[in-house]
Design an enzyme around this catalytic site. Structure first.
Site, mmCIF file in Angstrom:
data_model
loop_
_atom_site.group_PDB
_atom_site.id
_atom_site.type_symbol
_atom_site.label_atom_id
_atom_site.label_comp_id
_atom_site.label_asym_id
_atom_site.label_seq_id
_atom_site.Cartn_x
_atom_site.Cartn_y
_atom_site.Cartn_z
ATOM 1 C CD1 TRP A 273 44.647 46.927 42.748
ATOM 2 C CD2 TRP A 273 42.425 46.926 42.800
ATOM 3 N NE1 TRP A 273 44.279 47.481 43.946
ATOM 4 C CE2 TRP A 273 42.904 47.483 44.014
ATOM 5 C CE3 TRP A 273 41.041 46.831 42.630
ATOM 6 C CZ2 TRP A 273 42.067 47.949 45.031
ATOM 7 C CZ3 TRP A 273 40.192 47.285 43.643
ATOM 8 C CH2 TRP A 273 40.723 47.842 44.818
ATOM 9 C CG ASP B 215 41.086 39.085 51.866
ATOM 10 O OD1 ASP B 215 40.774 39.994 52.663
ATOM 11 O OD2 ASP B 215 41.394 39.305 50.677
ATOM 12 C CG ASP C 192 44.532 44.572 48.214
ATOM 13 O OD1 ASP C 192 45.328 43.883 48.869
ATOM 14 O OD2 ASP C 192 43.356 44.244 48.012
ATOM 15 C CD GLU C 193 40.313 47.039 48.664
ATOM 16 O OE1 GLU C 193 39.331 47.578 48.173
ATOM 17 O OE2 GLU C 193 40.364 45.817 48.939
ATOM 18 C CG HIS D 202 42.646 42.715 52.208
ATOM 19 N ND1 HIS D 202 41.371 42.391 51.812
ATOM 20 C CD2 HIS D 202 42.936 43.894 51.612
ATOM 21 C CE1 HIS D 202 40.913 43.337 50.979
ATOM 22 N NE2 HIS D 202 41.842 44.264 50.848
ATOM 23 C CE1 TYR E 32 40.387 43.381 39.488
ATOM 24 C CE2 TYR E 32 38.870 43.544 41.329
ATOM 25 C CZ TYR E 32 40.147 43.603 40.825
ATOM 26 O OH TYR E 32 41.199 43.883 41.672
ATOM 27 C CG PHE E 33 36.589 37.306 34.599
ATOM 28 C CD1 PHE E 33 36.674 38.510 33.924
ATOM 29 C CD2 PHE E 33 37.192 36.193 34.022
ATOM 30 C CE1 PHE E 33 37.356 38.618 32.703
ATOM 31 C CE2 PHE E 33 37.861 36.281 32.810
ATOM 32 C CZ PHE E 33 37.946 37.493 32.153
ATOM 33 N NE ARG F 196 37.667 38.523 50.943
ATOM 34 C CZ ARG F 196 38.108 39.393 50.013
ATOM 35 N NH1 ARG F 196 38.328 38.992 48.767
ATOM 36 N NH2 ARG F 196 38.368 40.626 50.359
ATOM 37 C CD1 TRP G 161 38.225 40.410 42.683
ATOM 38 C CD2 TRP G 161 39.293 39.612 44.477
ATOM 39 N NE1 TRP G 161 39.523 40.888 42.652
ATOM 40 C CE2 TRP G 161 40.187 40.411 43.739
ATOM 41 C CE3 TRP G 161 39.742 39.007 45.648
ATOM 42 C CZ2 TRP G 161 41.514 40.613 44.125
ATOM 43 C CZ3 TRP G 161 41.060 39.211 46.045
ATOM 44 C CH2 TRP G 161 41.929 40.012 45.285
ATOM 45 C CB THR G 162 34.881 33.804 45.801
ATOM 46 O OG1 THR G 162 35.756 33.785 46.929
ATOM 47 C CG2 THR G 162 35.600 33.301 44.572
ATOM 48 C CD GLU G 163 34.495 39.921 47.964
ATOM 49 O OE1 GLU G 163 34.550 39.349 46.847
ATOM 50 O OE2 GLU G 163 35.259 40.848 48.284
HETATM 51 C C1 ACM Z 1 41.577 44.242 45.035
HETATM 52 O O1 ACM Z 1 40.615 44.032 44.267
HETATM 53 N N1 ACM Z 1 41.382 44.677 46.268
HETATM 54 C C2 ACM Z 1 42.932 44.014 44.610
#
Ligand code: ACM
Ligand code: ZN
Length: 541
Positions: free
Chosen positions: A402, A192, A335-336, A272, A427-428, A163, A478-480
């Site tokens: 997760w 991703d 995932d997702e 993803h 989740y930081f 991201r 995660w860096t969005e």
């Molecule tokens: C995730 O946070 N989609 C693994």
């Protein structure tokens, strides 16, 4: 008599003084016996290792960079004083998960004993944290004996470099933070929907096309009444790009190895994967063309499960990935995955019928199991996010839990290895303060320092045998909404230090107020490293 009483009172006073001294050690070692006196490192101190030792070189370099003292490393000496000695009991750097060490500091010598070089390295990390914060030519270290070993074998931190992209040197800095806290897995999220960041020689468009996005959403995505991206969303139309060459990756893997850290690469599939499909649209269900995602969120264009060529493509990518990363595990995401395109794809539906699969969850399980076969045939194991449970877990897969801990519990009950990484508190990218207005924009949530500190990765609901499948835990960044490395530091630290104690220190010795006191002194090291750590733990002025 009076003299005797006086002397014993003095001894008692000294004893309490020594005991009361706060040692800024994080993670807290499992046994510390303090003693009287100090060892002084000065320019004449010798580092002795029996043979060429990367650990000796590391300590020498650390002391030189931070204090300007040039210590000599030797493999032969008769010196009995002013010497730091490493003793690796079996002389090997074996991967036997025995990471314990003993650190002995006396007035004349410092000895680190361990069963392998990882243990020596952790002894060095403890020694480093005992050095004075201030620069000096004489570094006094309190005499003591520490016996220490980690609680878990998987002590991880993740970083999303898709991201937002972080340079090779920033990634190395991140690895240094892991090393300081005796963490041993760096989970590198390399691909991703929003960007493909690893050079794959066989498929150059992955980086030529997939590593670029034309624009980047400003703020959070919003949607219209039909659920489509809102026309009111604003974008920054600056081209965003970046990737790691294979040489960069080799350099980072070697840098991490030197610090006894395994780099776990993550190559997302089947979802993803829009950045890859922008480069190679023939592996999607629909014809395309596709563009690397400019929005945050998950694309519904994913790899086609009915196309054998898509598997060949992914296997060829994984082949190069396995050549670059010696890690036992390869993270395949999982995932997702949005399954709408599979439902209307003739090839996917044919696969479903041919393989007698009941639904799209089983189709996903087919996909993951087929990839697992390839990875296993190359001597490695897959690990995936907990969605890979749906439709049936691939036979040898490990699981990263997760969406809470239930996925991890279910997998452990099926005798699959598990890494716990639940959104709360791991989740930081979530807020760490309730005063959100005073914080940089985060994705949401609330994971303050104490919630991280008090986390126990081993659920009580598992029996003793099942608990053995919990390899450990990790936190994810995660860096969005984390656009630069300074903000990565802000989100990761000091929560990473709290996590290190979750993963290293026996639960019976953990105590949050005590951790805070140590952190308050330990922050001097972070200041010296010029880390932009979050300051919520400091007393309010
Ligand atoms: C995730 O946070 N989609 C693994
Ligand atoms: Zn398809």
């Amino acid at each position: 008599m009076i003299k005797k009483v006086f002397l014993s009172v003095c001894t008692l006073f000294l004893f309490f003084q020594i005991q009361a001294q706060i040692l800024p050690l994080i993670p807290l070692p499992n046994s510390i016996q303090k003693a009287e006196g100090t060892f002084s490192i000065n320019e004449n101190t010798i580092i002795f290792a029996e043979k060429k030792s990367a650990e000796a070189a590391y300590l020498k370099q650390y002391i030189f960079e931070n204090y300007g003292l040039k210590l000599k490393v030797t493999h032969k000496t008769k010196a009995a004083i002013n010497i730091i000695t490493f003793l690796n009991a079996n002389g090997k750097d074996c991967e036997n998960n025995r990471e314990e060490y003993q650190l002995n500091v006396s007035k004349n010598t410092i000895n680190i004993y361990a069963l392998n070089n990882a243990g020596i390295f952790y002894g060095i990390q403890t020694l480093i944290q005992l050095l004075p914060i201030e620069k000096s030519t004489v570094l006094k270290i309190p005499c003591l004996q520490i016996n220490d070993a980690p609680r878990y074998q998987w002590r991880g931190m993740h970083l999303d470099c898709s991201r937002h992209f972080f340079t090779k040197n920033e990634v190395k800095k991140y690895i240094d933070y892991l090393a300081m806290y005796k963490l041993n897995v760096f989970h590198w999220h390399l691909v991703d929907d929003q960007g493909w960041r690893i050079e794959i020689k066989k498929y150059p468009f992955l980086t030529k096309i997939g590593s670029k996005r034309k624009a980047t959403l400003i703020g959070k995505p919003t949607f219209d009444s039909l659920g489509n991206p809102s026309a009111n969303d604003k974008y920054d139309s600056t081209l965003y790009e970046g990737f790691y060459t294979q040489n960069d990756i080799k350099e980072i893997v070697a840098y991490a190895k030197n610090r006894h850290i395994t780099v776990l690469p993550e190559i997302e599939m089947p979802g993803h994967s829009l950045a890859a499909l922008a480069a190679y649209p023939q592996y999607a269900c629909n014809a395309g063309p596709f563009e690397t995602y400019s929005r945050w969120g998950v694309s519904d264009d994913v790899y086609c499960t009915g196309n054998d060529e898509a598997f060949v493509f992914l296997e060829n990518i994984l082949k190069e990935v396995m050549e670059l990363f010696p890690s036992k595990y390869i993270h395949i995401g999982g995932d997702e995955c949005v399954k709408t395109k599979w439902k209307s794809c003739a090839k996917c539906q044919k696969r479903k019928a041919d393989e007698h699969l009941k639904n799209e969850e089983e189709l996903q399980s087919y996909f993951i199991t087929r990839i697992e076969k390839y990875v296993n045939a190359n001597g490695r194991q897959i690990i995936g996010w907990d969605e890979i449970l749906e439709g049936g877990l691939a036979p040898n897969a490990a699981l990263m839990s997760w969406r809470g801990i239930n996925g991890g519990i279910a997998a452990a009950k099926q005798n699959h290895f598990v890494v716990m990484s639940p959104g709360r508190p791991c989740y930081f990218d979530h807020y760490q303060s309730r005063d959100k207005a005073a914080e940089p924009m985060a994705i949401g949530g609330f994971n303050p320092l104490d919630s991280v500190y008090n986390y126990n990765p081993t659920p009580d609901s598992l029996n003793e045998n099942e608990q053995k499948f919990i390899m450990g835990a990790q936190a994810n960044v995660w860096t969005e909404y984390i656009t630069n490395f300074s903000q990565v530091e802000y989100m990761a630290l000091p929560r990473m230090s709290a996590l290190s104690e979750v993963l290293w220190t026996n639960m019976e010795y953990k105590n949050f107020p005590d951790f805070q006191e140590r952190l308050y002194i330990h922050k001097g090291i972070l200041d010296r490293m010029k880390v932009n750590y979050a300051k919520h733990f400091l007393p309010i002025k």
